[in-house]
Every structure is written in structure tokens, then in C-alpha cells.
Scaffold this motif. Sequence first.
Motif, PDB file in Angstrom:
ATOM      1  N   CYS A  37       1.139  -1.334   0.450  1.00  0.00           N
ATOM      2  CA  CYS A  37      -0.094   0.090  -0.116  1.00  0.00           C
ATOM      3  C   CYS A  37       0.951   1.459   0.148  1.00  0.00           C
ATOM      4  O   CYS A  37       2.088   0.890   0.624  1.00  0.00           O
ATOM      5  N   PRO A  38       0.789   2.487  -0.310  1.00  0.00           N
ATOM      6  CA  PRO A  38       1.519   2.921  -0.465  1.00  0.00           C
ATOM      7  C   PRO A  38       0.615   4.429   0.079  1.00  0.00           C
ATOM      8  O   PRO A  38       1.614   5.153   0.753  1.00  0.00           O
ATOM      9  N   LEU A  39       0.117   3.781   1.019  1.00  0.00           N
ATOM     10  CA  LEU A  39      -0.610   4.863   1.910  1.00  0.00           C
ATOM     11  C   LEU A  39       0.017   4.357   3.332  1.00  0.00           C
ATOM     12  O   LEU A  39       0.608   3.141   3.570  1.00  0.00           O
ATOM     13  N   ARG A  40      -0.280   5.930   4.132  1.00  0.00           N
ATOM     14  CA  ARG A  40      -0.416   5.157   5.704  1.00  0.00           C
ATOM     15  C   ARG A  40      -1.451   6.229   6.781  1.00  0.00           C
ATOM     16  O   ARG A  40      -0.703   6.742   7.639  1.00  0.00           O
ATOM     17  N   SER A  99      -3.250   6.455   9.572  1.00  0.00           N
ATOM     18  CA  SER A  99      -2.847   6.515  10.654  1.00  0.00           C
ATOM     19  C   SER A  99      -4.265   5.186  11.426  1.00  0.00           C
ATOM     20  O   SER A  99      -3.926   4.850  12.758  1.00  0.00           O
ATOM     21  N   TRP A 100      -5.106   5.128  10.869  1.00  0.00           N
ATOM     22  CA  TRP A 100      -6.402   4.380  11.530  1.00  0.00           C
ATOM     23  C   TRP A 100      -5.834   2.808  10.971  1.00  0.00           C
ATOM     24  O   TRP A 100      -7.024   2.682  10.978  1.00  0.00           O
ATOM     25  N   CYS A 101      -4.697   2.610   9.461  1.00  0.00           N
ATOM     26  CA  CYS A 101      -5.093   1.410   9.522  1.00  0.00           C
ATOM     27  C   CYS A 101      -5.078  -0.325  10.957  1.00  0.00           C
ATOM     28  O   CYS A 101      -4.435   0.207  11.151  1.00  0.00           O
ATOM     29  N   HIS A 102      -5.540  -0.823   9.394  1.00  0.00           N
ATOM     30  CA  HIS A 102      -6.122  -1.748  10.813  1.00  0.00           C
ATOM     31  C   HIS A 102      -5.754  -3.419  10.111  1.00  0.00           C
ATOM     32  O   HIS A 102      -5.957  -4.339  10.104  1.00  0.00           O
ATOM     33  N   ASN A 103      -5.236  -3.055   8.710  1.00  0.00           N
ATOM     34  CA  ASN A 103      -4.535  -4.228   8.064  1.00  0.00           C
ATOM     35  C   ASN A 103      -2.839  -4.239   8.369  1.00  0.00           C
ATOM     36  O   ASN A 103      -2.302  -3.978   6.679  1.00  0.00           O
ATOM     37  N   PRO A 104      -2.323  -3.610   9.412  1.00  0.00           N
ATOM     38  CA  PRO A 104      -0.441  -3.541   8.967  1.00  0.00           C
ATOM     39  C   PRO A 104       0.232  -4.960   8.669  1.00  0.00           C
ATOM     40  O   PRO A 104       1.210  -4.406   7.366  1.00  0.00           O
ATOM     41  N   GLU A 105      -0.211  -5.538   8.112  1.00  0.00           N
ATOM     42  CA  GLU A 105       0.188  -6.922   7.464  1.00  0.00           C
ATOM     43  C   GLU A 105      -0.030  -6.411   5.917  1.00  0.00           C
ATOM     44  O   GLU A 105       0.861  -7.555   5.235  1.00  0.00           O
ATOM     45  N   GLY A 106      -0.375  -5.792   5.347  1.00  0.00           N
ATOM     46  CA  GLY A 106      -1.088  -5.419   3.681  1.00  0.00           C
ATOM     47  C   GLY A 106      -0.229  -3.991   3.602  1.00  0.00           C
ATOM     48  O   GLY A 106       0.012  -4.348   2.122  1.00  0.00           O
ATOM     49  N   LEU A 107       0.713  -3.316   4.097  1.00  0.00           N
ATOM     50  CA  LEU A 107       1.677  -2.224   4.166  1.00  0.00           C
ATOM     51  C   LEU A 107       2.463  -2.840   3.285  1.00  0.00           C
ATOM     52  O   LEU A 107       2.518  -2.126   1.916  1.00  0.00           O
ATOM     53  N   CYS A 108       3.473  -3.433   3.223  1.00  0.00           N
ATOM     54  CA  CYS A 108       4.667  -3.409   2.905  1.00  0.00           C
ATOM     55  C   CYS A 108       4.357  -4.491   1.464  1.00  0.00           C
ATOM     56  O   CYS A 108       3.345  -5.720   1.411  1.00  0.00           O
ATOM     57  N   ARG A 109       5.246  -4.879   0.674  1.00  0.00           N
ATOM     58  CA  ARG A 109       4.806  -5.464  -1.134  1.00  0.00           C
ATOM     59  C   ARG A 109       5.373  -6.622  -0.138  1.00  0.00           C
ATOM     60  O   ARG A 109       4.130  -8.374  -1.054  1.00  0.00           O
ATOM     61  N   GLN A 110       6.165  -7.781   0.520  1.00  0.00           N
ATOM     62  CA  GLN A 110       7.313  -8.447   0.995  1.00  0.00           C
ATOM     63  C   GLN A 110       6.229  -9.410   1.728  1.00  0.00           C
ATOM     64  O   GLN A 110       5.777  -8.804   2.836  1.00  0.00           O
ATOM     65  N   PRO A 111       6.237 -10.821   1.508  1.00  0.00           N
ATOM     66  CA  PRO A 111       5.903 -12.188   2.893  1.00  0.00           C
ATOM     67  C   PRO A 111       6.616 -11.640   4.556  1.00  0.00           C
ATOM     68  O   PRO A 111       7.804 -11.172   3.964  1.00  0.00           O
ATOM     69  N   GLN A 112       5.657 -11.853   5.385  1.00  0.00           N
ATOM     70  CA  GLN A 112       6.490 -10.850   6.657  1.00  0.00           C
ATOM     71  C   GLN A 112       6.061 -12.041   7.281  1.00  0.00           C
ATOM     72  O   GLN A 112       4.855 -12.583   7.659  1.00  0.00           O
ATOM     73  N   LEU A 113       6.393 -12.084   8.369  1.00  0.00           N
ATOM     74  CA  LEU A 113       6.586 -13.044   9.892  1.00  0.00           C
ATOM     75  C   LEU A 113       5.831 -12.184  10.692  1.00  0.00           C
ATOM     76  O   LEU A 113       5.840 -11.470  10.879  1.00  0.00           O
ATOM     77  N   MET A 114       4.273 -13.462  11.167  1.00  0.00           N
ATOM     78  CA  MET A 114       3.623 -12.663  12.012  1.00  0.00           C
ATOM     79  C   MET A 114       3.724 -13.030  13.164  1.00  0.00           C
ATOM     80  O   MET A 114       3.865 -14.822  13.748  1.00  0.00           O
ATOM     81  N   VAL A 115       3.882 -12.782  14.586  1.00  0.00           N
ATOM     82  CA  VAL A 115       3.992 -13.598  16.084  1.00  0.00           C
ATOM     83  C   VAL A 115       3.136 -12.838  16.673  1.00  0.00           C
ATOM     84  O   VAL A 115       3.296 -11.948  17.082  1.00  0.00           O
ATOM     85  N   LYS A 123      -2.659  14.474   3.655  1.00  0.00           N
ATOM     86  CA  LYS A 123      -1.560  13.940   3.245  1.00  0.00           C
ATOM     87  C   LYS A 123      -0.817  13.924   4.701  1.00  0.00           C
ATOM     88  O   LYS A 123       0.170  13.113   5.303  1.00  0.00           O
ATOM     89  N   ARG A 124      -1.649  14.635   5.609  1.00  0.00           N
ATOM     90  CA  ARG A 124      -1.550  14.606   7.336  1.00  0.00           C
ATOM     91  C   ARG A 124      -1.495  13.569   7.704  1.00  0.00           C
ATOM     92  O   ARG A 124      -0.654  12.752   8.593  1.00  0.00           O
ATOM     93  N   TYR A 125      -2.144  12.424   7.958  1.00  0.00           N
ATOM     94  CA  TYR A 125      -2.923  11.444   8.136  1.00  0.00           C
ATOM     95  C   TYR A 125      -2.309  10.204   7.280  1.00  0.00           C
ATOM     96  O   TYR A 125      -3.339   9.984   8.109  1.00  0.00           O
ATOM     97  N   THR A 126      -2.643  10.343   5.928  1.00  0.00           N
ATOM     98  CA  THR A 126      -1.875   9.685   5.209  1.00  0.00           C
ATOM     99  C   THR A 126      -0.987   9.394   4.545  1.00  0.00           C
ATOM    100  O   THR A 126      -0.560   7.940   4.178  1.00  0.00           O
ATOM    101  N   GLY A 127      -0.473  10.237   5.183  1.00  0.00           N
ATOM    102  CA  GLY A 127       1.450   9.999   4.030  1.00  0.00           C
ATOM    103  C   GLY A 127       1.623  11.025   2.555  1.00  0.00           C
ATOM    104  O   GLY A 127       2.426  10.251   2.426  1.00  0.00           O
TER     105      GLY A 127
END
Length: 281
Positions: A29-32, A34-50, A177-181
Motif C-alpha cells: 500500500c502506498p498510503l500510511r 494513521s488508522w490502518c487495521h491491516n498492517p500486514e498489508g502495507l509492505c509488498r513482501q511476505p512477512q512473519l507475524m508472531v 497528507k498529514r494523516y495518510t502520508g
Amino acid sequence: MQIGVIFDCKEFAVFDGPGMRQTIFLKGCPLRCSWCHNPEGLCRQPQLMVSRASCTDCGRCRQVCTHETCIACGACVPVCPLHLRKIAGETVTAEELAERIRKNGDYYARYGGGVTFSGGEPLMQADFLLAVLQRLPGIHRAIETSGYCEPAVFETIASELDFVIMDIKLFDAEQHKRYTGVDNERILRNVKLLCGGEKPFVIRIPVIPGVNDTEENYRKTAAFLSGAKALLRVEFLPYHKTAGAKYGMAGMQYSPDFDPEGSIFISQKIFEEYGIRSEVL
């Protein structure tokens, strides 16, 4: 061969477009927001969740890890005795994903539905998404998007869709821009394309306390959308106080730039004044 990365597939979805649907979540996702509820969807690459809060530090994950820094290889996932680890992100080809969707396409069609692509931001993987869409003849295809992309990309993808759900988070560019980047110039240009076309669409406003829940924001948004023939409705999506629940799992910190406990203001009446139907989800 087009290859993409997805992080979830939701079955029997009823809020992601007409009827009952499959919803596919694409990573990146190109936006950031402040209220995003899917942080695992932000970066393009697979990531570990613990789920670190329940970890007993038994050490089995470290015993099988052969890397100095995590590369989300998944070796530690099956050895965790409490099943606290998972990989968010699966690499698939366009044909593989299309085949999964087609497998249950007839079932969802019986309930007036189809497939919806969400995220993250699905338009970040536009070439992959286009390749998948073109492999789904006869299936009702929708998207949930921020609309943040070049108009040419948006028009190309929209031409393959039957339905669009798009956010207008904030009408003011500086506040956006302030709240989404990012600013909202591209977003509003693409909303304008929808307003001038015949593709059925819905606008969603994620209602964030003290951020965009103002009469001014609603009125400017309603005026901008006024007269759009293909606009079905505006949907208010109230902020959920559990939005930050998954940040710790992703090794991130949830630090919203607003008061999560604040009350929200919603005015359907403003949109009615402009002849726009609205509802609260």
C-alpha cells in the motif's frame, strides 16, 4: 508470467460488493493511514507475524532458523508448539489465483456475488491484478481501493471491473497528507473519472474521530460527488477501536495521530441535501 503477493482470502463476504463474495487481499500500500487495521498489508513482501504476548520463549524457532535476520522463510512456523507464528503473504501466479476464484465462481454467482480485490492497495500490483481479471470471464469483479494511482492505470483496471468501492478519506489535501502520508490529487482525479462514467460505484468514508468527521469535510465531499449518475451511495465506516490489534504481531507500533477513544460525528443529512443516498456500515 505475472506473479503477485496476497495475504488473505475471505469467503462468504457480504460487505465487499453486491451479493455474497470472495475477497482477495493483495499486499502493498502506498498510503500510511494513521488508522490502518491491516498492517500486514502495507509492505509488498511476505512477512512473519508472531503472537508475542503468548510466547513462552521455548526457543524452538531459534533452533531451526538459519538466517541472521528474518527473511520470512517460514521454517519457524511449524515448530511453534502454540501455533503463534504465521507468514502473511503468499506468492501466486495470475493463473493460479484465477483458478482458485473460478473454482467457486458458480456458487457465488447463485447468490448475486462474485470476487472483490482488496488490500493493502490492489492497484499497487496493477499488472498482476489486470492479468487475474482478464482470466475471470463471466464472474462479477469488484475492487476496494484508495484510488491512489495514475489515471491511466485506474482506467485500465476499471475497464475490467463491474463494480468499484473507493475511499474518500479526507477532502482537504493538506490534512489528507498529514494523516495518510500522501496528498489526494490522484485520488480525486480518479473519483472524477468514476463520476463522469457509467461504472456502478460506491464511495466509502472511514470515519475517524477528530480527523474527518466534520460538517465541512462531509459537505465538500458531497458537493464533489453531486450529479454522479453511477454513484449508488456513500457508506460511512466508523473507526474500530481494535484497529491496532495486529501491529505487535508484525513487529510494529500502533501510534495513531488522533484520539482513538473520541466520539464520531456522522451526518447522512448533508449527503441527502445533494441527492446522495448514504448508509452507516
